[in-house]
Motif scaffolding. Sequence first.
Motif, PDB file in Angstrom:
ATOM      1  N   LYS A   1      21.351  79.779   9.465  1.00  0.00           N
ATOM      2  CA  LYS A   1      22.139  79.586  10.996  1.00  0.00           C
ATOM      3  C   LYS A   1      23.378  79.667  10.577  1.00  0.00           C
ATOM      4  CE  LYS A   1      19.289  76.055  13.129  1.00  0.00           C
ATOM      5  NZ  LYS A   1      18.891  74.426  13.614  1.00  0.00           N
ATOM      6  N   LEU A   2      24.318  80.584  11.276  1.00  0.00           N
ATOM      7  CA  LEU A   2      25.450  81.083  10.880  1.00  0.00           C
ATOM      8  C   LEU A   2      26.907  80.539  11.703  1.00  0.00           C
ATOM      9  CD1 LEU A   2      25.451  85.035   9.922  1.00  0.00           C
ATOM     10  CD2 LEU A   2      24.555  83.143   9.463  1.00  0.00           C
TER      11      LEU A   2
ATOM     12  N   GLU B   1      32.009  88.869  17.710  1.00  0.00           N
ATOM     13  CA  GLU B   1      30.499  88.820  17.072  1.00  0.00           C
ATOM     14  C   GLU B   1      30.535  86.948  18.396  1.00  0.00           C
ATOM     15  OE1 GLU B   1      30.043  90.251  12.774  1.00  0.00           O
ATOM     16  OE2 GLU B   1      31.162  88.836  13.333  1.00  0.00           O
ATOM     17  N   SER B   2      29.803  86.608  17.666  1.00  0.00           N
ATOM     18  CA  SER B   2      29.345  85.507  18.066  1.00  0.00           C
ATOM     19  C   SER B   2      29.577  84.433  17.062  1.00  0.00           C
ATOM     20  CB  SER B   2      28.234  85.212  19.063  1.00  0.00           C
ATOM     21  OG  SER B   2      27.429  84.453  19.680  1.00  0.00           O
ATOM     22  N   CYS B   3      30.205  83.404  17.907  1.00  0.00           N
ATOM     23  CA  CYS B   3      30.551  82.544  16.694  1.00  0.00           C
ATOM     24  C   CYS B   3      29.653  81.334  16.023  1.00  0.00           C
ATOM     25  CB  CYS B   3      32.126  81.007  17.059  1.00  0.00           C
ATOM     26  SG  CYS B   3      32.817  82.009  17.215  1.00  0.00           S
ATOM     27  N   ASN B   4      28.461  81.622  16.814  1.00  0.00           N
ATOM     28  CA  ASN B   4      27.524  80.360  16.830  1.00  0.00           C
ATOM     29  C   ASN B   4      25.618  81.144  16.449  1.00  0.00           C
ATOM     30  OD1 ASN B   4      28.708  77.980  15.997  1.00  0.00           O
ATOM     31  ND2 ASN B   4      29.020  77.494  18.214  1.00  0.00           N
ATOM     32  N   ASP B   5      25.177  81.813  15.564  1.00  0.00           N
ATOM     33  CA  ASP B   5      24.756  82.359  15.632  1.00  0.00           C
ATOM     34  C   ASP B   5      22.968  82.128  14.419  1.00  0.00           C
ATOM     35  OD1 ASP B   5      22.742  84.823  16.042  1.00  0.00           O
ATOM     36  OD2 ASP B   5      23.887  86.038  14.902  1.00  0.00           O
ATOM     37  N   THR B   6      22.067  82.199  15.321  1.00  0.00           N
ATOM     38  CA  THR B   6      20.922  82.355  14.266  1.00  0.00           C
ATOM     39  C   THR B   6      20.110  83.748  13.669  1.00  0.00           C
ATOM     40  OG1 THR B   6      20.420  80.232  15.261  1.00  0.00           O
ATOM     41  CG2 THR B   6      19.166  81.105  14.663  1.00  0.00           C
ATOM     42  N   GLN B   7      19.610  83.861  12.411  1.00  0.00           N
ATOM     43  CA  GLN B   7      18.860  85.039  12.160  1.00  0.00           C
ATOM     44  C   GLN B   7      17.586  84.651  11.922  1.00  0.00           C
ATOM     45  OE1 GLN B   7      21.499  87.404   9.331  1.00  0.00           O
ATOM     46  NE2 GLN B   7      23.006  87.701  11.158  1.00  0.00           N
ATOM     47  N   TYR B   8      16.831  85.167  11.972  1.00  0.00           N
ATOM     48  CA  TYR B   8      15.857  85.066  11.342  1.00  0.00           C
ATOM     49  C   TYR B   8      14.737  86.203  10.398  1.00  0.00           C
ATOM     50  CZ  TYR B   8      14.747  82.629  15.608  1.00  0.00           C
ATOM     51  OH  TYR B   8      15.047  80.900  16.407  1.00  0.00           O
ATOM     52  N   LYS B   9      15.114  85.859   9.016  1.00  0.00           N
ATOM     53  CA  LYS B   9      14.192  86.663   8.066  1.00  0.00           C
ATOM     54  C   LYS B   9      13.322  86.356   8.093  1.00  0.00           C
ATOM     55  CE  LYS B   9      18.501  86.787   7.118  1.00  0.00           C
ATOM     56  NZ  LYS B   9      19.966  88.081   7.335  1.00  0.00           N
ATOM     57  N   MET B  10      12.377  88.068   7.844  1.00  0.00           N
ATOM     58  CA  MET B  10      10.842  87.888   7.765  1.00  0.00           C
ATOM     59  C   MET B  10       9.955  88.453   6.774  1.00  0.00           C
ATOM     60  SD  MET B  10      10.653  89.795  11.230  1.00  0.00           S
ATOM     61  CE  MET B  10      11.411  90.282  11.764  1.00  0.00           C
ATOM     62  N   THR B  11       9.669  87.914   6.227  1.00  0.00           N
ATOM     63  CA  THR B  11       8.186  88.971   5.282  1.00  0.00           C
ATOM     64  C   THR B  11       7.170  89.449   5.698  1.00  0.00           C
ATOM     65  OG1 THR B  11       9.444  86.899   3.292  1.00  0.00           O
ATOM     66  CG2 THR B  11       7.161  87.752   3.066  1.00  0.00           C
ATOM     67  N   ILE B  12       6.793  90.505   5.688  1.00  0.00           N
ATOM     68  CA  ILE B  12       6.076  91.367   6.280  1.00  0.00           C
ATOM     69  C   ILE B  12       4.707  91.313   5.183  1.00  0.00           C
ATOM     70  CG2 ILE B  12       5.194  92.889   7.945  1.00  0.00           C
ATOM     71  CD1 ILE B  12       8.704  93.011   8.773  1.00  0.00           C
ATOM     72  N   SER B  13       3.636  91.612   5.791  1.00  0.00           N
ATOM     73  CA  SER B  13       2.166  91.711   5.222  1.00  0.00           C
ATOM     74  C   SER B  13       0.894  92.298   5.828  1.00  0.00           C
ATOM     75  CB  SER B  13       1.747  91.281   4.156  1.00  0.00           C
ATOM     76  OG  SER B  13       1.307  89.892   4.885  1.00  0.00           O
ATOM     77  N   MET B  14       0.892  93.421   5.594  1.00  0.00           N
ATOM     78  CA  MET B  14      -0.472  94.212   6.383  1.00  0.00           C
ATOM     79  C   MET B  14      -1.638  94.077   6.278  1.00  0.00           C
ATOM     80  SD  MET B  14       1.943  96.744   8.836  1.00  0.00           S
ATOM     81  CE  MET B  14       2.878  97.363   6.852  1.00  0.00           C
ATOM     82  N   ALA B  15      -3.127  94.074   6.598  1.00  0.00           N
ATOM     83  CA  ALA B  15      -4.049  94.829   5.696  1.00  0.00           C
ATOM     84  C   ALA B  15      -4.914  95.350   6.876  1.00  0.00           C
ATOM     85  CB  ALA B  15      -4.945  93.470   5.408  1.00  0.00           C
ATOM     86  N   ASP B  16      -5.581  96.342   6.623  1.00  0.00           N
ATOM     87  CA  ASP B  16      -6.741  96.957   7.758  1.00  0.00           C
ATOM     88  C   ASP B  16      -7.731  95.779   8.561  1.00  0.00           C
ATOM     89  OD1 ASP B  16      -6.020  99.449   7.031  1.00  0.00           O
ATOM     90  OD2 ASP B  16      -7.373 100.062   5.597  1.00  0.00           O
ATOM     91  N   TRP B  17      -7.162  96.226  10.193  1.00  0.00           N
ATOM     92  CA  TRP B  17      -8.241  95.249  10.163  1.00  0.00           C
ATOM     93  C   TRP B  17      -8.915  95.752  12.027  1.00  0.00           C
ATOM     94  CZ3 TRP B  17      -8.258  93.968  15.889  1.00  0.00           C
ATOM     95  CH2 TRP B  17      -8.906  91.812  16.064  1.00  0.00           C
ATOM     96  N   PRO B  18     -10.329  95.814  12.408  1.00  0.00           N
ATOM     97  CA  PRO B  18     -11.530  94.797  11.328  1.00  0.00           C
ATOM     98  C   PRO B  18     -11.568  96.099  10.163  1.00  0.00           C
ATOM     99  CG  PRO B  18     -11.494  96.261  13.848  1.00  0.00           C
ATOM    100  CD  PRO B  18     -10.536  96.297  13.245  1.00  0.00           C
ATOM    101  N   SER B  19     -12.081  94.636   9.492  1.00  0.00           N
ATOM    102  CA  SER B  19     -12.711  95.583   8.672  1.00  0.00           C
ATOM    103  C   SER B  19     -13.739  96.314   8.552  1.00  0.00           C
ATOM    104  CB  SER B  19     -13.361  94.849   7.212  1.00  0.00           C
ATOM    105  OG  SER B  19     -13.522  93.709   6.854  1.00  0.00           O
ATOM    106  N   GLU B  20     -14.234  96.924   7.813  1.00  0.00           N
ATOM    107  CA  GLU B  20     -15.506  97.643   8.199  1.00  0.00           C
ATOM    108  C   GLU B  20     -16.861  96.477   8.302  1.00  0.00           C
ATOM    109  OE1 GLU B  20     -16.588 100.518   5.813  1.00  0.00           O
ATOM    110  OE2 GLU B  20     -14.593 102.234   6.127  1.00  0.00           O
ATOM    111  N   ALA B  21     -17.519  95.585   7.052  1.00  0.00           N
ATOM    112  CA  ALA B  21     -18.107  94.475   7.113  1.00  0.00           C
ATOM    113  C   ALA B  21     -17.927  93.715   8.259  1.00  0.00           C
ATOM    114  CB  ALA B  21     -17.666  93.577   5.914  1.00  0.00           C
TER     115      ALA B  21
END
Length: 657
Positions: free
Chosen positions: A374-375, A470-490
Amino acid sequence: MPTDGNLGDKNVQMGKPGHREGATMHVKKYLLKCLHRLQKGPGYTYKELLVWYCDNTNTHGPKRIICEGPKKKAVWFLLTLLFTALVCWQWGIFIRTYLSWEVSVSLSVGFKTMDFPAVTICNASPFKYSKVKHLLKDLDELMEAVLERILAPELSHANATRTLNSSIWNHTPLVLIDERNPYHPMVLDLFGDNHNGLTNSSASEKICNAHGCKMAMRLCSLNGTQCTFRNFTSATQAVTEWYSLQATNIFAQVPQQELVEMSYPGEQMILACLFGAEPCNYRNFTSIFYPHYGNCYIFNWGMTEKALPSANPGTEFGLKLILDIGQEDYVPFLASTAGVRLMLHEQRSYPFIRDEGIYAMSGTETSIGVLVDKLQRMGEPYSPCTVNGSEVPVQNFYSDYNTTYSIQACLRSCFQDHMIRSCKCGHYLYPLPHGEKYCNNRDFPDWAHCYSDLQMSVAQRETCIGMCKESCNDTQYKMTISMADWPSEASEGDTLVLALLAASCRKGIVKLNIYFQEFNYRTIEESAANNLVWLLSNLGGQFGFWMGGSVLCLIEFGEIIIDFVWITIIKLVALAKSLRQRRAQASYSGPPPTVAELVEAHTNFGFQPDTAPRSPNTGPYPSEQALPIPGTPPPNYDSLRLQPLDVIESDSEGDAI
């Protein structure tokens, strides 16, 4: 008895005017005293005032100037001037530092249950090709011919322009520029339309394969009399930008409701939805049309309903989506990326997903962990930010969405406003104000040239940046991204997965998991680095260190300044009176009039003093205006009026008046 009561009331009423007159006389008497004091002045000269100040001030130095001998007086006088200059110099530094409005940034960490952010998802392809194919037919055929001309020019001489719509190409063609000779560059159309006297169509092959060849887009205005070239670093970039510009021209002529129907519907795109333990579907999303990506869908926007809170951090308490992007129906040359474009933002804020969004690849499961920042910025004069954009001198074209202010909305509205003023039409990618039209080749033939110039204009960009805040009050969302194959063959034998794969191919499905990593949030807050208390303490510290003074010493100095001004005004008034009296004496040609003549002139309006002899032709008076009939003034009846004793009596100052 009633008669006596009435008499008493009359006496009270008769007594009120007397009290009022008495109060008026007291006020008049007080004002006369004040006027006398002002006219009298302090009662001493400049020298006496300076001596009194040096003898009575608490500041070190001035006392020694009048008490010591001649040599020490000079030394103390120089020291006092030196330290006074140092104090003024230090004060100037501190005041300038305070007026620079510097801020300090503090970081704090908190923990609380937070509202889940708004989630916007869009398909990478704005439209389904099966629904817009009839609009892009001529453009796609021309694009295929351009690619053949670039990749295999020797095979495309015979049929490159046989069945093509030349009107699209002639308006904004792609050309080849040979810059090996900078003094005589050669420009050649891709389809052999020579502009520099070349007649051999095979020359384009040599130019394209030669070192120093560039591909550019020719943009003309004023019926082709004024042309500019927009250069590109690669042929891929050139054909992509050219196709996008031509597609923009086509879609700008189609009503928005028809464009919405040509894009991907929510019931087809959103296959499954789960928020925490509660199921959801496409009806829980708000649909908006975004020109870059067609239909976009916003979850938890907070426009009509309250924002949804997140019960706990972790994957199980977030938003889970399974999306079908329909990759097999992508527009071939308009969407070069397959996947989902998504963005996290605040409630009631417009999603500028092209600039701030991220891609989720098809055929994968993408997990996004969220942290919140939050800024909080300080407003004027510390930083040029705004709370709601009311003071920003730019019309917000995104106001129809009823969203909060953002600098992105301001910048795009500013560009669209410049576009309308310069090109007389609005760009298809931005909202359009009421009463205006989108740019297209049919109604505005010069719009592409005008748009290119405006887009490359540094002055326009700096103007919009200077106007938006700029806006005086701002909210930023920091993202941590991870990926995997879907659906798997099994897992492809699972019943649910089989059902999903039956509805779409494996490469057209995207699974999303969006959740809070933790409920800790960071607040980045600005505060004043130099406040008024800091300024006063530093000013007082320097004054006490160099001069040994305090606030009372400053009041004493202010008092002597007022006395100086007072004496100066009185002297100027006295000088003006003396000059006026001298002019009055100089106005008489002969000796000044006697007292008897002055009294006679005051009481008898027909009296004329003896003057130089007049000529016979001149009348008895120099002016032809009728003079008042001479008469005797009325007696001074005020001398016979009885007055109260408290009015007649006064102190010495009142008598002097």
